[in-house]
Design an enzyme around this catalytic site. Sequence first.
Site, PDB file in Angstrom:
ATOM      1  N   LYS A   1       4.322  17.778  98.863  1.00  0.00           N
ATOM      2  CA  LYS A   1       4.001  16.388  99.228  1.00  0.00           C
ATOM      3  C   LYS A   1       4.647  16.034 100.577  1.00  0.00           C
ATOM      4  O   LYS A   1       4.038  15.356 101.407  1.00  0.00           O
ATOM      5  CB  LYS A   1       4.471  15.462  98.105  1.00  0.00           C
ATOM      6  CG  LYS A   1       4.504  14.002  98.429  1.00  0.00           C
ATOM      7  CD  LYS A   1       3.129  13.339  98.475  1.00  0.00           C
ATOM      8  CE  LYS A   1       3.269  11.962  99.089  1.00  0.00           C
ATOM      9  NZ  LYS A   1       2.216  11.064  98.921  1.00  0.00           N
TER      10      LYS A   1
ATOM     11  N   LYS B   1      -4.246  26.261 129.567  1.00  0.00           N
ATOM     12  CA  LYS B   1      -4.817  25.569 130.733  1.00  0.00           C
ATOM     13  C   LYS B   1      -5.247  24.157 130.345  1.00  0.00           C
ATOM     14  O   LYS B   1      -4.952  23.184 131.040  1.00  0.00           O
ATOM     15  CB  LYS B   1      -5.998  26.399 131.268  1.00  0.00           C
ATOM     16  CG  LYS B   1      -6.773  25.820 132.427  1.00  0.00           C
ATOM     17  CD  LYS B   1      -8.121  25.211 132.071  1.00  0.00           C
ATOM     18  CE  LYS B   1      -9.019  26.032 131.208  1.00  0.00           C
ATOM     19  NZ  LYS B   1     -10.255  25.396 130.793  1.00  0.00           N
TER      20      LYS B   1
HETATM   21  P1  NAD Z   1       6.071  -0.117  95.229  1.00  0.00           P
HETATM   22  O1  NAD Z   1       7.318  -0.589  95.867  1.00  0.00           O
HETATM   23  O2  NAD Z   1       4.832  -0.917  95.338  1.00  0.00           O
HETATM   24  O3  NAD Z   1       6.344   0.143  93.661  1.00  0.00           O
HETATM   25  C1  NAD Z   1       7.563   0.547  93.134  1.00  0.00           C
HETATM   26  C2  NAD Z   1       7.795  -0.245  91.864  1.00  0.00           C
HETATM   27  O4  NAD Z   1       9.004   0.216  91.282  1.00  0.00           O
HETATM   28  C3  NAD Z   1       7.962  -1.747  92.112  1.00  0.00           C
HETATM   29  O5  NAD Z   1       7.074  -2.476  91.291  1.00  0.00           O
HETATM   30  C4  NAD Z   1       9.425  -2.022  91.780  1.00  0.00           C
HETATM   31  O6  NAD Z   1       9.636  -3.309  91.241  1.00  0.00           O
HETATM   32  C5  NAD Z   1       9.700  -0.929  90.776  1.00  0.00           C
HETATM   33  N1  NAD Z   1      11.106  -0.564  90.643  1.00  0.00           N
HETATM   34  C6  NAD Z   1      12.029  -0.363  91.613  1.00  0.00           C
HETATM   35  N2  NAD Z   1      13.223  -0.019  91.082  1.00  0.00           N
HETATM   36  C7  NAD Z   1      13.042   0.018  89.741  1.00  0.00           C
HETATM   37  C8  NAD Z   1      13.891   0.299  88.644  1.00  0.00           C
HETATM   38  N3  NAD Z   1      15.174   0.635  88.833  1.00  0.00           N
HETATM   39  N4  NAD Z   1      13.379   0.237  87.401  1.00  0.00           N
HETATM   40  C9  NAD Z   1      12.075  -0.111  87.181  1.00  0.00           C
HETATM   41  N5  NAD Z   1      11.231  -0.403  88.194  1.00  0.00           N
HETATM   42  C10 NAD Z   1      11.711  -0.338  89.449  1.00  0.00           C
HETATM   43  O7  NAD Z   1       5.834   1.360  95.784  1.00  0.00           O
HETATM   44  P2  NAD Z   1       4.484   2.204  95.731  1.00  0.00           P
HETATM   45  O8  NAD Z   1       3.743   2.032  97.004  1.00  0.00           O
HETATM   46  O9  NAD Z   1       3.785   1.971  94.432  1.00  0.00           O
HETATM   47  O10 NAD Z   1       5.073   3.677  95.770  1.00  0.00           O
HETATM   48  C11 NAD Z   1       5.653   4.274  94.630  1.00  0.00           C
HETATM   49  C12 NAD Z   1       5.939   5.739  94.959  1.00  0.00           C
HETATM   50  O11 NAD Z   1       4.702   6.409  95.273  1.00  0.00           O
HETATM   51  C13 NAD Z   1       6.844   5.905  96.185  1.00  0.00           C
HETATM   52  O12 NAD Z   1       7.701   7.013  95.962  1.00  0.00           O
HETATM   53  C14 NAD Z   1       5.863   6.191  97.316  1.00  0.00           C
HETATM   54  O13 NAD Z   1       6.455   6.940  98.365  1.00  0.00           O
HETATM   55  C15 NAD Z   1       4.779   6.967  96.584  1.00  0.00           C
HETATM   56  N6  NAD Z   1       3.431   6.880  97.178  1.00  0.00           N
HETATM   57  C16 NAD Z   1       2.973   5.704  97.712  1.00  0.00           C
HETATM   58  C17 NAD Z   1       1.679   5.662  98.249  1.00  0.00           C
HETATM   59  C18 NAD Z   1       1.112   4.377  98.810  1.00  0.00           C
HETATM   60  O14 NAD Z   1       0.074   4.458  99.503  1.00  0.00           O
HETATM   61  N7  NAD Z   1       1.692   3.222  98.533  1.00  0.00           N
HETATM   62  C19 NAD Z   1       0.873   6.807  98.218  1.00  0.00           C
HETATM   63  C20 NAD Z   1       1.355   7.974  97.634  1.00  0.00           C
HETATM   64  C21 NAD Z   1       2.639   8.003  97.108  1.00  0.00           C
END
Ligand code: NAD
Length: 297
Positions: free
Chosen positions: A170, A241
Site C-alpha cells: 500500500k 536527449k
Molecule cells: P477518517 O478520519 O475519515 O476516519 C477515521 C475514523 O476513525 C474517524 O471516524 C474517527 O472518529 C475514528 N477514530 C479515530 N480514533 C479512534 C479510536 N481511538 N477509536 C475509535 N475510532 C477512532 O479517515 P479515513 O479517510 O476514513 O481513513 C481511514 C484509513 O484509511 C486511514 O488509515 C487512511 O490512510 C486510509 N485510507 C483512506 C482513503 C481515503 O481516500 N480517505 C483511501 C484509502 C485508505
Amino acid sequence: MRIGFIGLGNMGGPMSLNLIKAGHSLVVNDVRREMAEPQIAGGAQWADTAAAVAAKSELVFTSLPGPKEVEAVALGENGILSGIPQGSVYADLSTNSPSVIRRIHAVFKAKGIAMLDAPVSGGIPGARSATLSVMVGGDQAVYEKIKPALDAIGDKVSFIGDSGAGAVAKLVHNMVAICSTQLLVEAFTMGMKAGVPADALLKAVQDGAYGQGMILKGALPKMVMRGNFDRVTFALKLARKDLALATEVGREVNVAMPIATTVEQDFLTALAHGLGDKDMTAVVTVQEDRAGIKVRN
Ligand code: NAD
C-alpha cells in the site's frame, strides 16, 4: 459472519455499510458515536469499547487514521486484544506502518489470535461501490477464511505475503500515486510557462504513450522486470536527449524542476556506464545500484 467494525469515517463508514448489505451482522464503534448512526439504522449494534466490539465478533476490522490509533485500539486498555475470543480474527484496513503491523501481529500471535494487514485503495468512491483493491498480509489460511468478508468491500482482493506485506504494498502504491502527481505538475508548470495551457497539456499526456499506460503496463513489466535492455524500443541516449530538452525549457522559463533534474543525473550516470545504446529502461540500473537490489525477476 459476526463482524466488529471500529472507525466509521470516510472509508470505514461506507465499507461497514457494504458489509451489512452483504448480510453480515455488525457491531460498531467510533470515538465519535454519531458516526455510527447510518450503521445502527441499518441494523448494526453499538459497543462502547473496542474490547466490547471484539468480544461479540468472529472478525474485527479497524479503519483508523494511522499507526498511533491502531496500536491504541488493538493493544491499549479496553482494546481489541483484551476482548477478542480465541478463533476470531483481527484485520486492519488502515494505511499503517509495516513495523507497527508486525509488532501487533506478534503480540496477537503470542495470545493465539490471528491478525492480518489489509489496507485498501480506491478512495471514497471505491469504498461506496465496494470496488476497493485490498492488499493482504499475514497467514494465507486466515486470509482465505475471511476473504468472503473482504469481497464485500472490494473487487480486487489479493494476498500479498507475510505480515506487513500488505502495508508495504500500500505504501509503494501511495508513493507512486503521490509522487507521480507532483511530477505531472512539475512538467505542467514548465509547459504552461513555455506557453501551452494546462488542458492542452493534459490532453497531450493522456493521448500519448504515457497516458495509454505504456509505462505501468508495458515498460515496467515487459522491459524493466524482465531486464530486457538489449531489445531497444527507445534508446536511452534519445530519452536522455528528450529529458535534457525539457530541463532546458525549464531553465529558459525559470521553472525549478527538482524531479526531472534528479532523473537527468541518473541518465548521465547510465550514459557514463556505457548504456546509451540500450533501451531507455536501462536507466533503472542506476537506482537498483543505489538501493542494492534488482527489480528484475
Ligand atoms: P477518517 O478520519 O475519515 O476516519 C477515521 C475514523 O476513525 C474517524 O471516524 C474517527 O472518529 C475514528 N477514530 C479515530 N480514533 C479512534 C479510536 N481511538 N477509536 C475509535 N475510532 C477512532 O479517515 P479515513 O479517510 O476514513 O481513513 C481511514 C484509513 O484509511 C486511514 O488509515 C487512511 O490512510 C486510509 N485510507 C483512506 C482513503 C481515503 O481516500 N480517505 C483511501 C484509502 C485508505
